[in-house]
Scaffold this active site. Structure first.
Site, short mmCIF file in Angstrom:
data_model
loop_
_atom_site.label_atom_id
_atom_site.label_comp_id
_atom_site.label_asym_id
_atom_site.label_seq_id
_atom_site.Cartn_x
_atom_site.Cartn_y
_atom_site.Cartn_z
N GLN A 16 0.86 -1.18 0.00
CA GLN A 16 0.00 0.00 0.00
C GLN A 16 0.89 1.23 0.00
O GLN A 16 1.40 1.64 1.06
CB GLN A 16 -0.95 -0.04 1.21
CG GLN A 16 -2.00 1.06 1.24
CD GLN A 16 -3.11 0.85 0.22
OE1 GLN A 16 -2.94 0.16 -0.80
NE2 GLN A 16 -4.26 1.45 0.43
N HIS A 69 -1.68 -4.27 0.53
CA HIS A 69 -1.53 -4.65 -0.88
C HIS A 69 -2.20 -3.53 -1.65
O HIS A 69 -3.39 -3.27 -1.42
CB HIS A 69 -2.21 -6.01 -1.14
CG HIS A 69 -1.97 -6.52 -2.53
ND1 HIS A 69 -2.42 -7.75 -2.95
CD2 HIS A 69 -1.32 -5.98 -3.59
CE1 HIS A 69 -2.06 -7.94 -4.22
NE2 HIS A 69 -1.41 -6.87 -4.63
N LEU A 70 -1.47 -2.87 -2.54
CA LEU A 70 -1.94 -1.62 -3.15
C LEU A 70 -3.36 -1.72 -3.70
O LEU A 70 -3.65 -2.55 -4.55
CB LEU A 70 -0.98 -1.19 -4.27
CG LEU A 70 -1.36 0.13 -4.96
CD1 LEU A 70 -1.40 1.28 -3.97
CD2 LEU A 70 -0.40 0.45 -6.09
N HIS A 71 -4.23 -0.88 -3.17
CA HIS A 71 -5.61 -0.85 -3.65
C HIS A 71 -6.25 0.50 -3.41
O HIS A 71 -5.91 1.20 -2.46
CB HIS A 71 -6.44 -1.95 -2.98
CG HIS A 71 -6.62 -1.75 -1.48
ND1 HIS A 71 -5.62 -1.97 -0.58
CD2 HIS A 71 -7.69 -1.33 -0.76
CE1 HIS A 71 -6.05 -1.72 0.64
NE2 HIS A 71 -7.32 -1.31 0.58
N PHE A 72 -7.18 0.85 -4.30
CA PHE A 72 -8.05 2.00 -4.13
C PHE A 72 -9.45 1.44 -3.93
O PHE A 72 -9.77 0.37 -4.43
CB PHE A 72 -8.04 2.89 -5.38
CG PHE A 72 -6.73 3.56 -5.64
CD1 PHE A 72 -6.48 4.84 -5.20
CD2 PHE A 72 -5.72 2.89 -6.35
CE1 PHE A 72 -5.26 5.46 -5.44
CE2 PHE A 72 -4.49 3.49 -6.59
CZ PHE A 72 -4.27 4.78 -6.14
#
Lengths: 402, 433
Positions: free
Chosen positions: B196, B233-236
């Site tokens: 993230q 964990h990269l998320h929008f």
């Protein structure tokens, strides 16, 4: 046909012009234009039912205030008055009022045709159909705000700086594609004149009163020339079966959904139909007058499976959605293989207030946008859910009873 | 400074596979998003057009628009029973007041509790493959791949091979604990297992999604670690709600920029008279301009361990940035018990004015004042905010112009709920007879 051939030959501008004029003349007598032309001041009428929510009337006084001639603005979205220094926050306020079909008054920084900014008090008001409560037009009155003698506090900026431009709504915006517009960029002017004008202004009481009284005289002119007196019939029918009317905002949102469906009202015994989509009308041949207030069983006939109907009933009782395949009947008695999806729709309080019935004629050709027919039908359910949920949260689901 | 701050956290379950995260598995027959299954799979694909400023061919209610496809696919997952609860059964209301906070009562969202030690004093933490991450999600939770089609027009395919051979696909997946109908997660380059952490490319993708959706009611949000992100964990996040958010209606004060800085067309303002101090970035000659400025600001914040939230609004034309300090206050025991008892985590949606409440009492008694009080706890102090703002400006290459500040001192910092002004016009007064 010869007729349509002639229409094709028309220059597109001409056809466009007639389409806009019809927005007024379909509802008022032809004299309405002359009556409006005689009224002083700068004001516009827009039609939210036409694609792009265009301006359909501009007053004579508009040119003096904005530099735009009538032909410059007709057919365009009122966003054209927007410029670089227009506060987006106030745009949101105007957008909200348009969506909820509420009157709204706000000082805004508009831009003239030559790109110079100027402060006006925007008075926005919906004009309703007396019969069914639909919104026919939005009226936008612009009253210039004189420069105050002393500087206003920046904290007053809260109320300032919107633009009439925001006459757009949830689904409408998908079409307007606001990102494409960026109209403001045209007006980036570096000279000081522009910067001074950006300073927020507050409308005086007399300016506010002027806006209200202008709006009143415009509406009374519209009333005088109204053709809409003969619609008592549909009103009476609604009263007699006792089904409540959906709010004009909800009607407008539902009107954009392409699928064939009806909504039934779950809070009344026998679940009467409260809304029918255009596609449903053309699929079944029933008119709205025929079908509103009735139970969906009018579509049943000799070959409609009772077991399937019972299955639907059970799902309704347990507040579950279901998709079934059955035989349904049109008004003329002909039948079709009906892929029917039924789903409960909850309002913002979480209670089931409607059921949606999405009908699909399996025998007809459709464009499912690359989806399976079953999933494509669910698109209508999703669109109804978001419309009901959003409007219900702000308390504008049903039309307030008078 | 190396003191380790921890608080007891109750993570929201965002995927049905989250609970299995700690169980070791032999092989994988689950059709997941991991290296084992994804590259050989087919998924629906939404390819957006190269030029997002181009007007869409489709008309308003087109069933082919991004929002329509997203909501349609979402409804399909609801029909398949993939969600933990029916979010449309959760009560929602607009709280009376000037700003119109939106309150939702969601008693179910946090029922399945699993207390975890969560390190909150580090905004950047390395990706940990042992913890839950989106590669463990089942493919049925994915709505579509979201890629730049680089063509004239956008298009949707119901089934397409994983397109990018050289690059992991971006996917849009459902959030199985939705806070609103249509709540989804945009996961850039899912197989690359990015932690993230904002980077310019991923942030641009989020802006592109907002622009392609082309609806002011479809917004994206981002929470950094320490600002209530629950998964590293990269998320929008994104959802559609056709109600204006309070922060979108809040007044702003434009910060004058030097002419040089103005070239990219991005303007920066400061929120005024809103409980949380924040910056608003608007415009830009292209989406890239806006993405570059905002992501530079975010990168400074995360590199300097300042937790923050981002709201992407108005079709990708307006971005709100909120540095925040709630978790730190919480860990230091500076948040009142009364507020802690509400168990509300002030993440991006709460800060923007859409507040999910967990207790009926709080919901029924919610007022503009109570919402204000809660959010005010999140805000940096004026002093700290100005300090952070200065760093952000230098990191993003923004130069404040020396032009006279139009604001007389102190005027812009009246952080208090404004009294509700009566509408100057009677409602529904115009009825055509």
């Amino acid at each position: 046909m010869a007729r349509s051939g002639a229409a094709e030959a028309d220059p597109p501008g001409e056809r466009e012009h007639r389409r806009l004029a019809a927005s007024l003349t379909a509802r008022y007598s032809d004299w309405v234009l002359e009556a409006l032309d005689e009224l002083p001041g700068s004001f516009l009428l827009t039609d939210p039912a036409l694609p792009g929510h265009p301006i359909v009337y501009a007053s004579r006084g508009l040119a003096a205030l904005t530099g735009y001639a009538r032909r410059d603005v007709l057919g365009r979205n009122a966003r054209l008055f927007q410029g670089a220094a227009t506060a987006r926050a106030a745009v949101a306020g105007v957008r909200e009022a348009v969506r909820a079909h509420r009157p709204h008054q706000v000082p805004i920084l508009n831009y003239r045709r030559d790109g110079s900014p100027h402060w006006v008090l925007l008075h926005l008001a919906p004009v309703f159909h007396a019969g069914d409560g639909r919104v026919l037009h939005f009226l936008a009155v612009q009253v210039p705000i004189a420069a105050a003698k002393r500087r206003t506090h920046p904290s007053c900026a809260a109320a300032s700086g919107a633009v009439l431009a925001a006459c757009r709504e949830e689904a409408r915006v998908e079409e307007d594609f606001p990102c494409a517009a960026h109209t403001g960029k045209v007006f980036v002017d570096m000279d000081k004149r522009g910067l001074e004008a950006e300073e927020p202004r507050v409308a005086s009481d007399s300016e506010k009163e002027m806006a209200i009284s202008m709006a009143e005289s415009i509406v009374s002119a519209l009333n005088r020339y109204s053709k809409l007196t003969g619609l008592v019939v549909s009103r009476k029918r609604c009263d007699s079966v006792g089904i409540p009317a959906l709010s004009s905002s909800l009607n407008l949102s539902l009107g954009r959904i392409k699928q064939s469906f009806v909504l039934t009202y779950s809070c009344l015994p026998d679940m009467p139909i409260i809304y029918a989509s255009d596609a449903f009308i053309s699929l079944t041949g029933y008119s709205r007058e025929d079908i509103l207030g009735c139970n969906t069983r009018v579509l049943n006939g000799p070959d409609t499976s009772l077991e399937v109907l019972e299955e639907i009933n059970q799902h309704i009782c347990s507040e579950q959605a279901c998709t079934v395949d059955l035989q349904s009947y049109r008004k003329d008695g002909s039948s079709f293989r009906d892929l029917l999806h039924v789903s409960p729709i909850r309002d913002a309080s979480g209670k089931v207030s409607f059921h949606i019935w999405v009908h699909l004629d399996m025998g007809a050709k459709h464009d499912f946008s690359g989806l399976t027919p079953e999933v494509w039908q669910l698109g209508a359910v999703a669109a109804v859910r978001v419309a009901v949920r959003g409007l219900s949260a702000s308390g504008s689901l049903l039309r307030p009873s008078q | 400074m190396e003191m380790k701050l921890t608080i007891r956290r109750v993570p929201t379950v965002v995927s049905n596979y989250q609970d299995d995260a700690d169980k070791p598995r032999a092989g994988c027959g689950r059709n997941c998003l991991g290296d084992c299954c994804l590259p050989a799979s087919k998924l629906p694909l939404y390819a957006f057009k190269a030029n997002l400023a181009k007007r869409s061919q489709e008309d308003a209610a087109s069933t082919k628009s991004l929002v329509n496809i997203l909501l349609t696919e979402w409804e399909d997952r609801m029909a398949r029973g993939l969600f933990r609860y029916d979010v449309t059964a959760c009560e929602t209301k607009v709280i009376p007041g000037n700003l119109g906070f939106v309150a939702q009562l969601n008693e179910g969202r946090h029922l399945k509790k699993r207390p975890t030690e969560f390190r909150v004093d580090r905004v950047l933490q390395p990706f940990d493959p042992a913890k839950f991450n989106f590669t463990k999600v089942g493919q049925e939770e994915v709505l579509f791949q979201f890629e730049n089609g680089a063509g004239e027009d956008s298009y949707f395919l119901n089934s397409a091979p994983i397109t990018a051979v050289d690059r992991a696909p971006n996917v849009v997946a459902i959030n199985v604990s939705p806070i609103e109908y249509g709540h989804v997660l945009l996961i850039p380059r899912v197989l690359d297992r990015l932690p993230q952490r904002i980077d310019p490319e991923s942030f641009l993708l989020a802006l592109q999604m907002a622009a392609e959706a082309a609806s002011p009611y479809f917004r994206l949000g981002y929470n950094s670690l320490g600002a209530f992100a629950t998964i590293n964990h990269l998320h929008f996040q994104a959802y559609y709600l056709s109600v204006p958010f309070p922060v979108e209606k809040a007044a702003t004060h434009k910060i004058p920029l030097s002419e040089d800085t103005m070239k990219c067309g991005v303007t920066v303002s400061k929120l005024i008279n809103y409980p949380v101090r924040g910056l608003v970035f608007e415009g830009g000659n292209t989406l890239d301009d806006l993405a570059n400025v905002v992501s530079s600001a975010c990168i400074w914040l995360q590199d300097n361990n300042v937790p923050y939230n981002v709201l992407i609004s108005d079709c990708g034309k307006r971005v709100f940035l909120f540095p925040q300090c709630y978790a730190e206050k919480q860990a230091l025991g500076e948040v009142s018990q009364e507020l802690l008892d509400t168990q509300v985590n002030p993440a991006v949606w709460e800060i923007s004015g859409h507040i999910v409440l967990k207790r009926r009492n709080d919901y029924e008694e919610a007022s503009e004042t109570s919402a204000w009080k809660l959010l005010a706890e999140v805000s940096l102090s004026e002093e700290r905010f100005e300090e952070v703002k200065a760093y952000i400006f230098s990191a993003a290459g923004l130069v404040q112009s020396d032009d006279e500040e139009v604001v007389s001192e102190g005027e812009d910092t009246t952080y208090a709920p404004a009294p509700v002004a009566p509408l100057p016009v009677a409602e529904g007064c115009l009825v055509l007879q």
